[in-house]
Design an enzyme around this catalytic site. Structure first.
Site, PDB file in Angstrom:
ATOM      1  N   LYS A  58       0.830  -1.214   0.000  1.00 56.22           N
ATOM      2  CA  LYS A  58       0.000   0.000   0.000  1.00 56.22           C
ATOM      3  C   LYS A  58       0.863   1.263   0.000  1.00 56.22           C
ATOM      4  O   LYS A  58       0.481   2.290  -0.585  1.00 56.22           O
ATOM      5  CB  LYS A  58      -0.960   0.010   1.191  1.00 56.22           C
ATOM      6  CG  LYS A  58      -2.304  -0.548   0.853  1.00 56.22           C
ATOM      7  CD  LYS A  58      -2.332  -2.061   0.833  1.00 56.22           C
ATOM      8  CE  LYS A  58      -2.503  -2.719  -0.501  1.00 56.22           C
ATOM      9  NZ  LYS A  58      -2.494  -4.191  -0.429  1.00 56.22           N
ATOM     10  N   GLY A 188      -0.026 -14.024 -13.017  1.00 53.33           N
ATOM     11  CA  GLY A 188      -1.149 -14.038 -12.077  1.00 53.33           C
ATOM     12  C   GLY A 188      -1.833 -12.683 -12.018  1.00 53.33           C
ATOM     13  O   GLY A 188      -1.227 -11.692 -11.609  1.00 53.33           O
ATOM     14  N   ALA A 189      -3.108 -12.642 -12.469  1.00 54.56           N
ATOM     15  CA  ALA A 189      -3.881 -11.386 -12.413  1.00 54.56           C
ATOM     16  C   ALA A 189      -4.847 -11.433 -11.234  1.00 54.56           C
ATOM     17  O   ALA A 189      -5.985 -10.995 -11.338  1.00 54.56           O
ATOM     18  CB  ALA A 189      -4.626 -11.158 -13.720  1.00 54.56           C
ATOM     19  N   VAL A 191      -5.409 -10.457  -6.985  1.00 52.10           N
ATOM     20  CA  VAL A 191      -5.306  -9.177  -6.276  1.00 52.10           C
ATOM     21  C   VAL A 191      -3.849  -8.720  -6.199  1.00 52.10           C
ATOM     22  O   VAL A 191      -3.511  -7.578  -6.549  1.00 52.10           O
ATOM     23  CB  VAL A 191      -5.898  -9.323  -4.853  1.00 52.10           C
ATOM     24  CG1 VAL A 191      -5.713  -8.033  -4.074  1.00 52.10           C
ATOM     25  CG2 VAL A 191      -7.370  -9.706  -4.917  1.00 52.10           C
ATOM     26  N   GLU A 211      -2.341 -14.361 -17.220  1.00 50.93           N
ATOM     27  CA  GLU A 211      -3.327 -14.997 -16.352  1.00 50.93           C
ATOM     28  C   GLU A 211      -3.845 -16.275 -17.033  1.00 50.93           C
ATOM     29  O   GLU A 211      -4.313 -16.219 -18.167  1.00 50.93           O
ATOM     30  CB  GLU A 211      -4.482 -14.020 -16.080  1.00 50.93           C
ATOM     31  CG  GLU A 211      -5.692 -14.620 -15.409  1.00 50.93           C
ATOM     32  CD  GLU A 211      -5.387 -15.308 -14.080  1.00 50.93           C
ATOM     33  OE1 GLU A 211      -4.826 -14.663 -13.186  1.00 50.93           O
ATOM     34  OE2 GLU A 211      -5.714 -16.505 -13.949  1.00 50.93           O
ATOM     35  N   ALA A 276       3.073 -14.364  -9.060  1.00 51.80           N
ATOM     36  CA  ALA A 276       2.049 -14.013  -8.056  1.00 51.80           C
ATOM     37  C   ALA A 276       0.800 -14.848  -8.346  1.00 51.80           C
ATOM     38  O   ALA A 276      -0.272 -14.321  -8.641  1.00 51.80           O
ATOM     39  CB  ALA A 276       1.746 -12.518  -8.104  1.00 51.80           C
ATOM     40  N   ARG A 279      -1.133 -18.058  -2.836  1.00 48.66           N
ATOM     41  CA  ARG A 279      -0.363 -18.417  -1.649  1.00 48.66           C
ATOM     42  C   ARG A 279      -0.881 -19.746  -1.102  1.00 48.66           C
ATOM     43  O   ARG A 279      -2.011 -20.138  -1.381  1.00 48.66           O
ATOM     44  CB  ARG A 279      -0.488 -17.301  -0.603  1.00 48.66           C
ATOM     45  CG  ARG A 279       0.108 -15.986  -1.097  1.00 48.66           C
ATOM     46  CD  ARG A 279      -0.016 -14.883  -0.083  1.00 48.66           C
ATOM     47  NE  ARG A 279       0.721 -15.134   1.140  1.00 48.66           N
ATOM     48  CZ  ARG A 279       2.030 -14.928   1.313  1.00 48.66           C
ATOM     49  NH1 ARG A 279       2.758 -14.466   0.299  1.00 48.66           N
ATOM     50  NH2 ARG A 279       2.611 -15.163   2.471  1.00 48.66           N
ATOM     51  N   HIS A 451     -23.211  15.522   2.660  1.00 49.09           N
ATOM     52  CA  HIS A 451     -22.990  16.028   1.304  1.00 49.09           C
ATOM     53  C   HIS A 451     -21.923  17.113   1.331  1.00 49.09           C
ATOM     54  O   HIS A 451     -21.946  17.957   2.225  1.00 49.09           O
ATOM     55  CB  HIS A 451     -24.286  16.641   0.764  1.00 49.09           C
ATOM     56  CG  HIS A 451     -24.105  17.270  -0.588  1.00 49.09           C
ATOM     57  ND1 HIS A 451     -23.991  16.516  -1.735  1.00 49.09           N
ATOM     58  CD2 HIS A 451     -23.989  18.574  -0.963  1.00 49.09           C
ATOM     59  CE1 HIS A 451     -23.826  17.331  -2.766  1.00 49.09           C
ATOM     60  NE2 HIS A 451     -23.810  18.594  -2.326  1.00 49.09           N
TER      61      HIS A 451
HETATM   62  C1  LIG Z   1       1.913  -8.469  -1.529  1.00 51.64           C
HETATM   63  C2  LIG Z   1       0.764  -8.814  -0.609  1.00 51.64           C
HETATM   64  C3  LIG Z   1      -0.231  -7.869  -0.374  1.00 51.64           C
HETATM   65  C4  LIG Z   1      -1.278  -8.157   0.480  1.00 51.64           C
HETATM   66  N1  LIG Z   1      -2.225  -7.205   0.695  1.00 51.64           N
HETATM   67  C5  LIG Z   1      -3.255  -7.464   1.525  1.00 51.64           C
HETATM   68  C6  LIG Z   1      -4.218  -6.465   1.798  1.00 51.64           C
HETATM   69  O1  LIG Z   1      -4.153  -5.350   1.288  1.00 51.64           O
HETATM   70  N2  LIG Z   1      -5.215  -6.768   2.662  1.00 51.64           N
HETATM   71  C7  LIG Z   1      -5.324  -8.005   3.246  1.00 51.64           C
HETATM   72  O2  LIG Z   1      -6.266  -8.231   4.018  1.00 51.64           O
HETATM   73  N3  LIG Z   1      -4.414  -8.970   3.005  1.00 51.64           N
HETATM   74  C8  LIG Z   1      -3.381  -8.725   2.168  1.00 51.64           C
HETATM   75  N4  LIG Z   1      -2.441  -9.693   1.956  1.00 51.64           N
HETATM   76  C9  LIG Z   1      -2.606 -10.993   2.633  1.00 51.64           C
HETATM   77  C10 LIG Z   1      -2.146 -10.890   4.087  1.00 51.64           C
HETATM   78  O3  LIG Z   1      -0.807 -10.490   4.115  1.00 51.64           O
HETATM   79  C11 LIG Z   1      -2.343 -12.217   4.793  1.00 51.64           C
HETATM   80  O4  LIG Z   1      -3.697 -12.624   4.664  1.00 51.64           O
HETATM   81  C12 LIG Z   1      -1.998 -12.096   6.263  1.00 51.64           C
HETATM   82  O5  LIG Z   1      -0.665 -11.694   6.448  1.00 51.64           O
HETATM   83  C13 LIG Z   1      -2.221 -13.432   6.974  1.00 51.64           C
HETATM   84  O6  LIG Z   1      -1.953 -13.275   8.325  1.00 51.64           O
HETATM   85  P1  LIG Z   1      -1.449 -14.504   9.216  1.00 51.64           P
HETATM   86  O7  LIG Z   1      -1.181 -13.940  10.559  1.00 51.64           O
HETATM   87  O8  LIG Z   1      -2.396 -15.626   9.088  1.00 51.64           O
HETATM   88  O9  LIG Z   1      -0.089 -14.995   8.544  1.00 51.64           O
HETATM   89  P2  LIG Z   1       1.281 -14.256   8.252  1.00 51.64           P
HETATM   90  O10 LIG Z   1       1.097 -12.812   8.074  1.00 51.64           O
HETATM   91  O11 LIG Z   1       1.920 -15.021   7.158  1.00 51.64           O
HETATM   92  O12 LIG Z   1       2.107 -14.426   9.595  1.00 51.64           O
HETATM   93  C14 LIG Z   1       2.524 -15.656  10.070  1.00 51.64           C
HETATM   94  C15 LIG Z   1       3.731 -15.457  10.939  1.00 51.64           C
HETATM   95  O13 LIG Z   1       4.019 -16.673  11.616  1.00 51.64           O
HETATM   96  C16 LIG Z   1       5.422 -16.920  11.581  1.00 51.64           C
HETATM   97  N5  LIG Z   1       5.613 -18.361  11.739  1.00 51.64           N
HETATM   98  C17 LIG Z   1       5.200 -19.356  10.923  1.00 51.64           C
HETATM   99  N6  LIG Z   1       5.520 -20.556  11.456  1.00 51.64           N
HETATM  100  C18 LIG Z   1       6.151 -20.299  12.624  1.00 51.64           C
HETATM  101  C19 LIG Z   1       6.733 -21.111  13.620  1.00 51.64           C
HETATM  102  N7  LIG Z   1       6.677 -22.443  13.537  1.00 51.64           N
HETATM  103  N8  LIG Z   1       7.321 -20.519  14.678  1.00 51.64           N
HETATM  104  C20 LIG Z   1       7.337 -19.169  14.786  1.00 51.64           C
HETATM  105  N9  LIG Z   1       6.814 -18.350  13.877  1.00 51.64           N
HETATM  106  C21 LIG Z   1       6.220 -18.909  12.805  1.00 51.64           C
HETATM  107  C22 LIG Z   1       5.818 -16.365  10.220  1.00 51.64           C
HETATM  108  O14 LIG Z   1       7.220 -16.112  10.179  1.00 51.64           O
HETATM  109  C23 LIG Z   1       4.993 -15.087  10.169  1.00 51.64           C
HETATM  110  O15 LIG Z   1       5.658 -14.035  10.799  1.00 51.64           O
HETATM  111  C24 LIG Z   1      -1.354  -9.428   1.119  1.00 51.64           C
HETATM  112  C25 LIG Z   1      -0.348 -10.376   0.905  1.00 51.64           C
HETATM  113  C26 LIG Z   1       0.695 -10.072   0.064  1.00 51.64           C
HETATM  114  C27 LIG Z   1       1.768 -11.108  -0.136  1.00 51.64           C
END
Ligand SMILES: Cc1cc2nc3c(=O)[nH]c(=O)nc-3n(C[C@H](O)[C@H](O)[C@H](O)COP(=O)(O)OP(=O)(O)OC[C@H]3O[C@@H](n4cnc5c(N)ncnc54)[C@H](O)[C@@H]3O)c2cc1C
Length: 475
Positions: A58, A188-189, A191, A211, A276, A279, A451
């Protein structure tokens, strides 16, 4: 420090860290283990979202959009700008500062909520024991009454396309370019692909997006997807649908990408390639023997509707479980689980998860698309309002797009709201709230909107559903 906790959260991303904070607020003793390390080796809480996803993307989207507006829109405001140029190093530095402020902020929040931060690897063992290995290799055996798994996700690789971290990269790599590639290809098209493609296109890269599907944004409302395609083309994104990538090879003159489409085998040469394509859940090294936690066939941790795994008092939230991979979905799951653990009520309404695509124009929706409602056989009505008819949008020089509401023809219940246009991601909050309260389109019609604001488009779309719009002719 005690090795016994009421709650241990493994993963400090947007699903895990809110779970830990809420557990602390609920007066439970809690530790949050996270192993994230940045490219420079520094550990950081915040997971993918803060370090390599939502926040850095962002930041760059905002900067690149400003450049685009300065180049293409300032003149119509009567603003003459001489000598406009791009300083990518400063842009990247600004992004890094925002990321750092956000990730350091989590440590402050942990302190306030009494969460013990543990940076290193966490592994769940049988009986809710957790083996913690700190980044310096020191091991500790911890015991928890409840464990919350929030290990997140990782980029999906593409067969035949090997990441080299420089010319062939994943989404994280695409946020780190130190120069604007002359020729860029994004595979990949979805988000992420569209957001990253938009950033580098606005900064000057010739950008091709490949895509495999025949349709752009199949999850979005059909009218919205069509409008979006028009604007992406206008921006200069060369989106090629039905293009299945077979492989890529790094050669001295560039990355050679081969793909097949309806016309046969095609190829292109680019300076940088971004993969892309989606995931997948990340659970490597997370589960020891005999934990009772099961994975499904796609690698997601199996949970019920309350995020309980098959093991007693072991929960899982966020990207590592079913449902859309979105930060806010993970956050709500984490908070709900921490409340359930404390014996409080925790609720996640999976029917009202908003989706936002931060392109220009922005795209956002909640609930069902018109196509989904149609397929369900439910009688429905729609109302739309174009931003071209919004006084505020005109003042902002941001008249692209529209707001569309889909409601039940008989009960008038709102079934979905779809916005493509300025600040769509902000406007959708009203729609989510309305649907959360099972509002009818009449409820929105009878709600006063200031408004001139963009939110009047939501109001007028609701009115249009009953052919009572004021600011556009009703058809
Ligand atoms: C480029 C990009 C843009 C995005 N933009 C958006 C957006 O605008 N809005 C949105 O809602 N989502 C967006 N997302 C998706 C969003 O980032 C994820 O949905 C979100 O981060 C998921 O959160 P999480 O906590 O489940 O996992 P993660 O954010 O992946 O965090 C998991 C954490 O756990 C740690 N971990 C894993 N296993 C272990 C372990 N065994 N021991 C210790 N630590 C561990 C990892 O290192 C990591 O730090 C985007 C993703 C990307 C790649």
């Amino acid at each position: 420090m005690s090795d016994n906790f009421d709650v241990i959260v493994i993963g400090g991303g947007p699903a895990g860290y809110p779970a830990a904070i809420r557990a602390g607020q609920n007066k439970l003793s809690v530790a949050c283990i996270d192993e994230w390390k940045n490219r420079d080796g520094s550990p950081a809480f915040g997971g993918t979202c803060l370090n390599a996803g939502c926040i850095p993307s962002k930041a760059l989207l905002e900067s690149s959009e400003l450049l685009h507006r300065a180049q293409h829109e300032f003149a119509s405001h009567g603003l003459k700008l001489a000598g406009l140029s791009l300083d990518l190093a400063t842009m990247q530095k600004r992004k890094a500062t925002i990321v750092r402020q956000s990730t350091l902020g989590i440590l402050t929040l942990f302190k306030g909520a009494g969460v013990v931060p543990l940076q290193g690897h966490g592994r769940l063992l049988a009986g809710r024991k957790v083996e913690f290995t700190s980044h310096d290799g020191t091991k500790r055996s911890l015991q928890a009454k409840h464990v919350v798994l929030a290990s997140g996700s990782e980029p999906m690789p593409l067969r035949g396309v090997a990441f080299d971290g420089e010319r062939v990269v994943d989404s994280w790599g695409a946020l780190e370019f130190s120069e604007v590639p002359k020729r860029l290809c994004v595979i990949g098209a979805g988000v992420i692909g569209l957001e990253l493609g938009s950033v580098w296109r606005r900064l000057g890269a010739e950008t091709v997006v490949l895509e495999a599907l025949e349709q752009l944004l199949p999850m979005a409302d059909g009218q919205v997807a069509k409008e979006a395609a028009r604007h992406f083309r206008k921006l200069g994104l060369d989106i090629r649908l039905g293009a299945k990538v077979g492989g890529a090879e790094v050669r001295p003159d560039g990355v050679h990408v081969s793909y097949t489409d309806a016309k046969g085998v095609q190829s292109l040469v680019v300076d940088r390639l971004v993969v892309a394509i989606g995931r997948r859940p990340f659970t490597a090294g997370l589960l020891g023997e005999g934990t009772g936690v099961a994975l499904d066939e796609r690698g997601f941790i199996q949970v019920d509707e309350h995020c309980r795994t098959g093991a007693a008092d072991v929960w899982a939230v966020g990207d590592c479980v079913r449902g859309p991979m979105l930060a806010h979905k993970g956050k709500e799951e984490g908070v709900a689980v921490a409340d359930r653990i404390a014996g409080l009520y925790g609720e996640v309404n999976y029917r009202t998860i908003p989706s936002v695509i931060y392109t220009a124009p922005e795209i956002a929706w909640v609930g069902q698309t018109e196509e989904q409602v149609k397929a369900s056989g439910r009688p429905y009505k729609t109302g739309s309002f174009p931003f071209a008819a919004s006084a505020r949008a005109r003042a902002m020089e941001a008249t692209a797009g529209f707001c569309k509401i889909v409601a039940d023809a008989a009960s008038d219940e709102i079934l979905g709201i779809h916005v493509i246009g300025p600040m769509a991601g902000e406007l959708i909050a009203e729609a989510v709230l309305a649907m959360e309260y099972s509002a009818s389109s009449e409820d929105l019609q009878r709600t006063m909107h200031a408004h001139p604001t963009l939110s009047e488009a939501v109001h007028e779309a609701a009115l249009a559903a009953d052919k009572r719009a004021i600011d556009i002719p009703n058809r």
